[in-house]
Design an enzyme around this catalytic site. Structure first.
Site, mmCIF file in Angstrom:
data_model
loop_
_atom_site.group_PDB
_atom_site.id
_atom_site.type_symbol
_atom_site.label_atom_id
_atom_site.label_comp_id
_atom_site.label_asym_id
_atom_site.label_seq_id
_atom_site.Cartn_x
_atom_site.Cartn_y
_atom_site.Cartn_z
ATOM 1 N N ASP A 295 2.648 6.400 -7.963
ATOM 2 C CA ASP A 295 3.654 6.128 -7.204
ATOM 3 C C ASP A 295 5.047 6.214 -8.187
ATOM 4 O O ASP A 295 6.218 6.376 -7.538
ATOM 5 C CB ASP A 295 3.863 4.904 -6.626
ATOM 6 C CG ASP A 295 2.610 4.742 -5.602
ATOM 7 O OD1 ASP A 295 2.711 5.508 -4.670
ATOM 8 O OD2 ASP A 295 2.030 3.617 -5.614
ATOM 9 N N HIS B 104 1.046 -1.273 -0.170
ATOM 10 C CA HIS B 104 -0.078 -0.046 0.008
ATOM 11 C C HIS B 104 0.914 1.376 0.085
ATOM 12 O O HIS B 104 1.271 1.746 -1.004
ATOM 13 C CB HIS B 104 -1.176 0.001 1.121
ATOM 14 C CG HIS B 104 -2.194 1.070 1.056
ATOM 15 N ND1 HIS B 104 -2.238 1.754 0.101
ATOM 16 C CD2 HIS B 104 -2.812 1.296 2.193
ATOM 17 C CE1 HIS B 104 -3.353 2.550 0.353
ATOM 18 N NE2 HIS B 104 -3.726 2.312 1.514
ATOM 19 N N HIS C 176 -2.691 -0.930 -11.346
ATOM 20 C CA HIS C 176 -3.342 -0.205 -10.026
ATOM 21 C C HIS C 176 -4.473 -1.428 -10.099
ATOM 22 O O HIS C 176 -5.195 -1.711 -10.859
ATOM 23 C CB HIS C 176 -3.712 1.059 -10.341
ATOM 24 C CG HIS C 176 -4.330 1.798 -8.951
ATOM 25 N ND1 HIS C 176 -5.342 1.501 -8.666
ATOM 26 C CD2 HIS C 176 -3.581 2.603 -8.151
ATOM 27 C CE1 HIS C 176 -5.366 2.050 -7.450
ATOM 28 N NE2 HIS C 176 -4.437 2.832 -7.173
#
Length: 492
Positions: free
Chosen positions: A396, A301, A340
């Site tokens: 990210d 996460h 994702h």
């Protein structure tokens, strides 16, 4: 609920249980059905059909959904995501518009209260949040007791758990379990709820800065006056000398504020679900936020941007990208920062972050890892293997490079994810407390697949048997001194 052969409504689902021939009609509302409707599909237990007592067939069908792949647990007005089209909206506002025109604290207000604030509303909200940045002296001692090399997320998680001890009037276990659910009708309860939100948002930047200062071996800095939310955070991290006129660089402030805004909420992710799961017990919000930090601490996460930087460092240079791509395709390496759980096309936040990265590199200089990152992105986007699997850069992929350029330690990256996400967690928690249907404790069901009833066998009568791996305690290697001590104890 219709259970006869009469004509079913258009917006409904007709289900026939082929075991019994029973048919039920389940209403469809907003493209969803109530899972409890399947409890109507019950039948008598029948051993001849393979039923076990533990299957509880007489209680009706259960929905088995590992990892909540297609289970909705709340009805929410806060955030909408369309993963197929790459859409992210907060209260109806596209993330692209908010990133361009709004600020983190204004977006936090939007998430919490449903509308963009007027000037007076924003002044009240921002003043309250920044008024609650100071922490108790004892909490400074708690933070100061950690080792200098403790993981910053361990410190942040502990700090939020401890903060609740300094607000006994906000603890349902001390003053009544309904102090927050009463906010639906009680003005005093609503004020108490919002005060805790101000406290949590305000103190979050202080304890996060303290975790950084501990990591760097520096004294803590008192919250400043007259600075914005993100400015205050950077000030408490970087200020070194009393009396100096230090202020964070405005471009860095704007970039970090945008990153905070992009991370503020992402609907029912693992950490948000953890906050609501714990919050459904009616515990204080400090404990619920600590639970969210614990969930986000996990590498699946909150640690993803950290993993991206470590991956790029391991690749080393642009020339090594093709070989790394092949290793990924052979499942010998992991491609971090792509794909994702929700998005099956481009993550809309990644496009915005790419622009933020350029703004930062214009100040700090171009990170050599950026060239490696761009080569990796281009190689993956042009390779059929990744295109077929719809793996695109996510939020990210570039955020870690920005944090690295700003000088943050790699293990501090998850803090920069958790800190803004507190706004989203609190918005969902507040929504749950104010729900007209009340708060129901989250208690998922299970499908039991273990042994049936067995008779206890005394220890002396048990026979040795082959044991599967993992079905008994591991033999742990202890230091020599410990083994000697244990051997000596066994002889006494």
């Amino acid at each position: 609920m219709v259970t006869t052969a009469q004509k079913a409504p258009e917006h409904s689902l007709t289900i026939t249980d082929n075991r019994t021939g029973k048919t039920i009609v389940v209403p469809i509302e907003r493209n969803s059905i109530p899972a409890t409707a399947l409890k109507k599909l019950a039948r008598k237990q029948d051993a001849q059909q393979g039923d076990k007592l533990e299957d509880e067939v007489e209680g009706g069908l259960r929905v088995y959904d590992p990892g909540f792949m297609n289970t909705a647990v709340v009805q929410s007005r806060i955030t909408f995501i369309d993963g197929e089209k790459g859409i992210l909206r907060h209260r109806g506002y596209p993330i692209e518009q908010l990133a361009e025109k709004s600020s983190f604290l204004e977006t936090a207000y939007l998430l919490l209260y449903g509308e963009l604030p007027t000037k007076s509303q924003y002044t009240l909200f921002s003043n309250e949040v920044l008024h609650h940045t100071f922490v108790h002296r004892d909490l400074q001692e708690i933070m100061g007791s950690f080792r200098h090399d403790a993981h910053p997320m361990a410190m942040l998680e502990s700090a939020f758990a401890a903060l609740g001890a300094y607000a006994p009037e906000a603890n349902p276990s001390l003053v009544g379990q309904n102090i927050y659910t009463n906010a639906r009708t009680s003005e005093a309860s609503l004020q108490l709820m919002d005060k805790q939100i101000f406290r949590l948002l305000g103190k979050a930047i202080t304890v996060a800065a303290m975790a950084y200062r501990m990591r760097m071996g520096r004294q803590f800095v008192k919250p400043p006056a007259g600075l914005s939310y993100t400015e205050s955070f950077l000030y408490m991290m970087d200020h070194l000398n009393e009396g100096s006129s230090y202020r964070p660089h405005p471009t860095i402030v704007k970039a970090l504020d945008t990153l905070f805004l992009l991370h503020a909420d992402h609907e029912m992710n693992a950490s948000c679900a953890a906050v609501l799961q714990v919050g459904s017990t009616l515990v204080d919000p400090y404990s619920a936020i600590a639970a969210g930090c614990a969930a986000l601490y996990g590498p699946l996460h909150g640690g993803a941007n950290e993993a991206v930087v470590r991956m790029l460092v391991s690749i080393g240079s642009v020339e090594n990208v093709p070989a790394f791509i092949e290793k990924v395709k052979r499942k010998e390496a992991v491609l971090s920062g792509f794909g994702h759980r929700i998005y099956r096309s481009t993550d809309p936040r990644s496009t915005i972050i790419r622009k933020v990265a350029e703004d930062i590199f214009a100040i700090t200089g171009r990170d050599p890892l950026l060239d490696t990152a761009l080569a990796l992105r281009d190689a993956a986007l042009s390779d059929p293997y990744f295109k077929e699997r719809r793996l695109y850069p996510n939020v990210d992929f570039f955020s870690g490079l920005i944090y690295r350029a700003l000088g943050f330690p790699t293990d501090y990256f998850p803090i920069l994810f958790a800190l803004p996400r507190i706004a989203g967690w609190l918005a969902h928690w507040r929504q749950m407390m104010l729900s007209p249907q009340g708060v129901k404790i989250w208690r998922p069901r299970q499908v039991y697949v273990g042994e049936g009833e067995r008779a206890y066998v005394p220890l002396k009568e048990r026979k040795e048997r082959k044991v599967e791996r993992g079905a008994e305690p591991s033999v742990v290697n202890h230091p020599t001194s410990t083994r000697v001590f244990l051997a000596r104890e066994s002889k006494l």
